[in-house]
Design a protein around this motif. Structure first.
Motif, PDB file in Angstrom:
ATOM      1  N   MET A   1       0.847  -1.199   0.000  1.00  0.00           N
ATOM      2  CA  MET A   1       0.000   0.000   0.000  1.00  0.00           C
ATOM      3  C   MET A   1       0.882   1.249   0.000  1.00  0.00           C
ATOM      4  N   THR A   2       0.632   2.110  -0.957  1.00  0.00           N
ATOM      5  CA  THR A   2       1.383   3.360  -1.045  1.00  0.00           C
ATOM      6  C   THR A   2       1.094   4.251   0.157  1.00  0.00           C
ATOM      7  N   LYS A   3       2.146   4.788   0.740  1.00  0.00           N
ATOM      8  CA  LYS A   3       2.008   5.717   1.854  1.00  0.00           C
ATOM      9  C   LYS A   3       2.147   7.147   1.352  1.00  0.00           C
ATOM     10  N   PRO A   4       1.540   8.116   2.030  1.00  0.00           N
ATOM     11  CA  PRO A   4       1.669   9.518   1.599  1.00  0.00           C
ATOM     12  C   PRO A   4       3.120   9.952   1.439  1.00  0.00           C
ATOM     13  N   SER A   5       4.002   9.453   2.283  1.00  0.00           N
ATOM     14  CA  SER A   5       5.399   9.873   2.247  1.00  0.00           C
ATOM     15  C   SER A   5       6.140   9.418   0.995  1.00  0.00           C
ATOM     16  N   SER A   6       5.590   8.419   0.280  1.00  0.00           N
ATOM     17  CA  SER A   6       6.260   7.911  -0.917  1.00  0.00           C
ATOM     18  C   SER A   6       5.812   8.619  -2.195  1.00  0.00           C
ATOM     19  N   VAL A   7       4.804   9.497  -2.090  1.00  0.00           N
ATOM     20  CA  VAL A   7       4.293  10.216  -3.261  1.00  0.00           C
ATOM     21  C   VAL A   7       5.205  11.392  -3.594  1.00  0.00           C
ATOM     22  N   ARG A   8       5.665  11.460  -4.835  1.00  0.00           N
ATOM     23  CA  ARG A   8       6.554  12.538  -5.260  1.00  0.00           C
ATOM     24  C   ARG A   8       5.886  13.511  -6.226  1.00  0.00           C
ATOM     25  N   ALA A   9       4.783  13.104  -6.844  1.00  0.00           N
ATOM     26  CA  ALA A   9       4.113  13.959  -7.823  1.00  0.00           C
ATOM     27  C   ALA A   9       2.673  13.488  -7.976  1.00  0.00           C
ATOM     28  N   LEU A  10       1.840  14.347  -8.543  1.00  0.00           N
ATOM     29  CA  LEU A  10       0.443  14.004  -8.783  1.00  0.00           C
ATOM     30  C   LEU A  10       0.095  14.190 -10.250  1.00  0.00           C
ATOM     31  N   HIS A 214     -11.780  -3.409  -9.352  1.00  0.00           N
ATOM     32  CA  HIS A 214     -10.703  -4.387  -9.239  1.00  0.00           C
ATOM     33  C   HIS A 214      -9.492  -3.722  -8.598  1.00  0.00           C
ATOM     34  N   ALA A 215      -9.270  -2.464  -8.963  1.00  0.00           N
ATOM     35  CA  ALA A 215      -8.157  -1.704  -8.389  1.00  0.00           C
ATOM     36  C   ALA A 215      -8.505  -1.285  -6.962  1.00  0.00           C
ATOM     37  N   LYS A 216      -7.483  -1.082  -6.171  1.00  0.00           N
ATOM     38  CA  LYS A 216      -7.669  -0.621  -4.799  1.00  0.00           C
ATOM     39  C   LYS A 216      -7.021   0.758  -4.655  1.00  0.00           C
ATOM     40  N   PRO A 217      -7.817   1.823  -4.707  1.00  0.00           N
ATOM     41  CA  PRO A 217      -7.224   3.145  -4.515  1.00  0.00           C
ATOM     42  C   PRO A 217      -6.626   3.276  -3.125  1.00  0.00           C
ATOM     43  N   VAL A 218      -5.539   4.018  -3.034  1.00  0.00           N
ATOM     44  CA  VAL A 218      -4.894   4.193  -1.727  1.00  0.00           C
ATOM     45  C   VAL A 218      -5.616   5.241  -0.887  1.00  0.00           C
ATOM     46  N   PHE A 219      -6.473   6.034  -1.550  1.00  0.00           N
ATOM     47  CA  PHE A 219      -7.251   7.052  -0.839  1.00  0.00           C
ATOM     48  C   PHE A 219      -8.618   7.145  -1.493  1.00  0.00           C
ATOM     49  N   VAL A 220      -9.655   7.251  -0.689  1.00  0.00           N
ATOM     50  CA  VAL A 220     -11.015   7.526  -1.162  1.00  0.00           C
ATOM     51  C   VAL A 220     -11.564   8.645  -0.295  1.00  0.00           C
ATOM     52  N   GLY A 221     -12.035   9.712  -0.931  1.00  0.00           N
ATOM     53  CA  GLY A 221     -12.574  10.836  -0.179  1.00  0.00           C
ATOM     54  C   GLY A 221     -13.582  11.616  -0.989  1.00  0.00           C
ATOM     55  N   ALA A 222     -14.276  12.524  -0.315  1.00  0.00           N
ATOM     56  CA  ALA A 222     -15.359  13.282  -0.944  1.00  0.00           C
ATOM     57  C   ALA A 222     -14.890  14.555  -1.611  1.00  0.00           C
ATOM     58  N   ASP A 223     -13.656  15.005  -1.311  1.00  0.00           N
ATOM     59  CA  ASP A 223     -13.167  16.213  -1.967  1.00  0.00           C
ATOM     60  C   ASP A 223     -11.643  16.266  -1.890  1.00  0.00           C
ATOM     61  N   LEU A 224     -11.076  17.278  -2.540  1.00  0.00           N
ATOM     62  CA  LEU A 224      -9.625  17.388  -2.644  1.00  0.00           C
ATOM     63  C   LEU A 224      -8.972  17.893  -1.368  1.00  0.00           C
ATOM     64  N   LEU A 225      -9.713  18.582  -0.527  1.00  0.00           N
ATOM     65  CA  LEU A 225      -9.137  19.017   0.753  1.00  0.00           C
ATOM     66  C   LEU A 225      -8.878  17.808   1.653  1.00  0.00           C
ATOM     67  N   GLN A 226      -9.747  16.821   1.595  1.00  0.00           N
ATOM     68  CA  GLN A 226      -9.497  15.592   2.340  1.00  0.00           C
ATOM     69  C   GLN A 226      -8.215  14.925   1.835  1.00  0.00           C
ATOM     70  N   LEU A 227      -8.017  14.944   0.522  1.00  0.00           N
ATOM     71  CA  LEU A 227      -6.792  14.389  -0.041  1.00  0.00           C
ATOM     72  C   LEU A 227      -5.562  15.171   0.420  1.00  0.00           C
ATOM     73  N   ALA A 228      -5.656  16.498   0.420  1.00  0.00           N
ATOM     74  CA  ALA A 228      -4.528  17.322   0.873  1.00  0.00           C
ATOM     75  C   ALA A 228      -4.186  17.004   2.319  1.00  0.00           C
ATOM     76  N   ASP A 229      -5.200  16.802   3.155  1.00  0.00           N
ATOM     77  CA  ASP A 229      -4.961  16.423   4.550  1.00  0.00           C
ATOM     78  C   ASP A 229      -4.236  15.084   4.618  1.00  0.00           C
ATOM     79  N   TRP A 230      -4.694  14.129   3.840  1.00  0.00           N
ATOM     80  CA  TRP A 230      -4.108  12.781   3.867  1.00  0.00           C
ATOM     81  C   TRP A 230      -2.638  12.820   3.427  1.00  0.00           C
ATOM     82  N   LEU A 231      -2.343  13.675   2.445  1.00  0.00           N
ATOM     83  CA  LEU A 231      -0.984  13.795   1.933  1.00  0.00           C
ATOM     84  C   LEU A 231      -0.096  14.673   2.813  1.00  0.00           C
ATOM     85  N   GLY A 232      -0.687  15.344   3.793  1.00  0.00           N
ATOM     86  CA  GLY A 232       0.071  16.236   4.646  1.00  0.00           C
ATOM     87  C   GLY A 232       0.493  17.506   3.933  1.00  0.00           C
ATOM     88  N   ALA A 233      -0.302  17.908   2.935  1.00  0.00           N
ATOM     89  CA  ALA A 233       0.022  19.098   2.152  1.00  0.00           C
ATOM     90  C   ALA A 233      -0.585  20.330   2.811  1.00  0.00           C
TER      91      ALA A 233
END
Length: 233
Positions: A1-10, A214-233
């Motif tokens: 499972m990909t962790k937020p710390s391993s993400v380098r780009a979007l 079939h794919a397993k997303p590493v994050f599921v959320g209702a908006d992009l601010l939730q994603l920013a929180d998860w990524l620690g951005a």
């Protein structure tokens, strides 16, 4: 499972991820018909908004190898309508430009701007889209290091080579680039097939896909601010 710390780009989808697209296209098609009524009245009389849309869909079906190029398909359909009605085919280009201006009059989801500000401060963002939206027309280009569209590449999502081309643009491996999008088949399954982790934005009006992922997303959320929180951005 990909962790937020391993993400380098979007890589980031546009339509339905940053703004709702259906009302934009409806307004643009209505504006196109008004323009035709003023400049090519025979065409407007013969083809209402629904008929023009059907003609665009027909062109896409006739040329499946070019159906990914929404700009081309729309221009060809407008030209066909003009010719069929006996109007000057030269009106096709200015008619499309009028449509295209309205196509960029989007209303961003409330979370989009604050989330883009946070995400772009932390990661390089590449717009990865099957559509034909141009970021500079909406004042959003400064958030992104670039944009790759299906028209640019020759085909789009869910083809793995499209995602891989996006990662090459960013200079990272697919495993280091998180793809963010709303469409289960195009964005999430497509990214998974290309070796990219994915973040699935499921807004309240989207609903769930008709078939299980079939794919397993590493994050599921209702908006992009939730994603920013998860990524620690």
């Amino acid at each position: 499972m990909t962790k937020p710390s391993s993400v380098r780009a979007l890589t980031l989808d546009l339509d339905e991820t940053l703004w709702p697209i259906a009302p934009v296209i409806e307004r643009a098609e209505a504006a196109l018909h008004v323009w035709l009524a003023q400049n090519a009245p025979a065409t407007a009389a013969r083809f209402d908004v629904a008929a023009l849309r059907e003609l665009r869909d027909t062109v896409a079906l006739e040329f499946p190898d070019r159906a990914h190029d929404f700009t081309w398909a729309r221009k060809v359909s407008i030209e066909r309508a003009l010719v069929a009605a006996g109007d000057d085919a030269a009106w096709a280009e200015p008619a499309f430009e009028h449509f295209f201006e309205w196509r960029h009059r989007v209303t961003l989801f409330p979370d989009a701007l604050p989330a883009l500000t946070r995400l772009a401060a932390r990661f390089p963002l590449l717009a990865l889209t099957n559509g034909n939206a141009e970021l500079h027309r909406m004042g959003l280009a400064h958030f992104f290091v670039g944009r790759l569209s299906a028209r640019d590449h020759g085909r789009g999502k869910p083809h793995a080579d499209f995602f891989q081309a996006g990662c090459e643009r960013l200079g990272v491996s697919p495993g280091q680039a998180l793809h963010v999008g709303d469409d289960a088949a195009l964005d999430i399954e497509g990214a998974h097939a290309a070796g990219q982790p994915s973040a699935w934005i499921v807004r309240p009006h989207h609903g769930m896909p008709p078939a299980p992922l079939h794919a397993k997303p590493v994050f599921v959320g209702a908006d992009l601010l939730q994603l920013a929180d998860w990524l620690g951005a």
